[in-house]
Each structure stands twice: as structure tokens, then as C-alpha cells.
Scaffold this motif. Structure first.
Motif, short mmCIF file in Angstrom:
data_model
loop_
_atom_site.label_atom_id
_atom_site.label_comp_id
_atom_site.label_asym_id
_atom_site.label_seq_id
_atom_site.Cartn_x
_atom_site.Cartn_y
_atom_site.Cartn_z
N LEU A 34 -5.48 6.63 2.28
CA LEU A 34 -6.13 6.27 1.11
C LEU A 34 -7.59 5.54 1.06
O LEU A 34 -7.81 4.55 1.38
N LYS A 35 -8.66 6.00 0.07
CA LYS A 35 -9.27 5.33 0.16
C LYS A 35 -9.58 5.04 -1.29
O LYS A 35 -9.35 5.73 -2.08
N ILE A 36 -10.43 3.67 -1.31
CA ILE A 36 -10.88 2.74 -2.52
C ILE A 36 -11.59 2.60 -2.48
O ILE A 36 -12.08 1.78 -1.36
N LEU A 37 -12.48 2.97 -3.72
CA LEU A 37 -13.75 2.59 -4.04
C LEU A 37 -13.24 1.26 -4.84
O LEU A 37 -12.55 1.68 -6.22
N SER A 38 -14.32 -0.11 -4.94
CA SER A 38 -13.58 -0.68 -5.94
C SER A 38 -15.26 -1.81 -5.56
O SER A 38 -16.12 -1.58 -5.07
N THR A 39 -15.86 -1.88 -6.75
CA THR A 39 -16.76 -3.07 -7.15
C THR A 39 -16.21 -4.47 -7.18
O THR A 39 -17.44 -5.57 -7.24
N ASP A 40 -15.34 -4.73 -7.61
CA ASP A 40 -15.13 -5.93 -7.01
C ASP A 40 -15.62 -6.64 -5.36
O ASP A 40 -15.05 -6.67 -4.76
N PRO A 41 -16.21 -7.41 -5.64
CA PRO A 41 -16.73 -8.89 -4.61
C PRO A 41 -15.15 -8.88 -3.63
O PRO A 41 -14.97 -9.26 -2.80
N GLY A 42 -14.65 -9.23 -5.08
CA GLY A 42 -13.18 -10.32 -4.15
C GLY A 42 -11.90 -10.10 -3.15
O GLY A 42 -11.53 -9.55 -2.91
N SER A 43 -12.30 -8.30 -3.95
CA SER A 43 -11.64 -7.00 -3.01
C SER A 43 -11.26 -7.30 -1.53
O SER A 43 -10.84 -6.71 -1.03
N VAL A 44 -12.60 -7.51 -0.81
CA VAL A 44 -12.85 -7.42 0.81
C VAL A 44 -11.50 -8.46 1.20
O VAL A 44 -10.85 -7.82 1.74
N LYS A 45 -11.55 -9.39 0.83
CA LYS A 45 -10.52 -10.34 0.92
C LYS A 45 -9.13 -10.13 1.10
O LYS A 45 -8.16 -10.23 1.63
N ASP A 46 -8.57 -9.07 -0.51
CA ASP A 46 -7.84 -8.96 -1.07
C ASP A 46 -7.45 -8.06 -0.41
O ASP A 46 -6.07 -7.99 0.11
N PHE A 47 -8.57 -6.85 -0.04
CA PHE A 47 -7.28 -5.96 0.72
C PHE A 47 -7.27 -5.86 2.66
O PHE A 47 -6.27 -5.46 2.93
N GLN A 48 -7.55 -7.42 2.92
CA GLN A 48 -7.56 -7.97 4.27
C GLN A 48 -6.26 -8.93 4.14
O GLN A 48 -4.86 -8.67 5.06
N ALA A 49 -5.69 -9.72 3.42
CA ALA A 49 -4.30 -10.17 2.73
C ALA A 49 -3.89 -9.16 2.81
O ALA A 49 -2.55 -9.40 3.31
N PHE A 50 -3.91 -8.26 1.60
CA PHE A 50 -2.78 -6.87 1.45
C PHE A 50 -2.30 -6.14 2.53
O PHE A 50 -1.09 -6.13 2.79
N ALA A 51 -3.41 -5.65 3.67
CA ALA A 51 -2.81 -5.15 4.84
C ALA A 51 -2.11 -6.05 5.67
O ALA A 51 -0.94 -5.46 5.85
N LYS A 52 -3.03 -7.48 6.45
CA LYS A 52 -1.14 -7.92 6.80
C LYS A 52 0.05 -8.55 5.73
O LYS A 52 1.42 -8.69 7.10
#
Length: 75
Positions: A34-52
Motif C-alpha cells: 500500500l502506498k500512502i500519501l500524506s501531508t500531516d508531519p505527525g504521520s511519520v511517527k504514526d505510521f512507524q507506531a502503526f507498523a509495530k
């Protein structure tokens, strides 16, 4: 990198990019990307946590001009 499905979450703020990604991942098969495009700077940490938390693999995370691109492989 090739993706089986693309999610445009630009303009959405937390937690919407994660919630939409969760729904999109449910629609693809195991091992698909899945390729995700985002403009939310917080999404970087969010997706790292989501993956874990989910066991899905965050294959890459890049930023260019305030736009973030993530590639996530479904477990």
C-alpha cells in the motif's frame, strides 16, 4: 517502488491517515503493498507506531516538499 493500492490521505490530520490506511490494508492481500500519501508531519511517527502494533512492514518513508510518502507491506 510498485504498490498494489494507493491511498491519498493528503490534507487529512491524525488519526485519519492511519484509519484510512487500516481500511485500505484490509482490502488488499497478504504480501501486497500500500502506498500512502500524506501531508500531516505527525504521520511519520504514526505510521512507524502503526507498523509495530499491526505487524505490517513499513518498507519506506520519504518526505519531499511537505508531502510524505509511505510504502507499507501487509503481513
Amino acid at each position: 517502488m510498485n504498490a498494489d493500492k494507493e491511498l491519498d490521505a493528503r490534507g487529512l490530520n491524525c488519526p485519519l491517515p492511519i484509519l484510512r490506511a487500516k481500511k485500505a490494508l484490509a482490502e488488499i492481500g497478504s504480501g501486497q503493498v500500500l502506498k500512502i500519501l500524506s501531508t500531516d508531519p505527525g504521520s511519520v511517527k504514526d505510521f512507524q507506531a502503526f507498523a509495530k502494533q499491526t505487524g505490517n512492514e513499513l518498507m519506506s518513508s520519504t518526505e519531499a516538499g511537505g508531502e510524505y510518502t509511505f510504502f507499507m507491506k501487509k503481513k
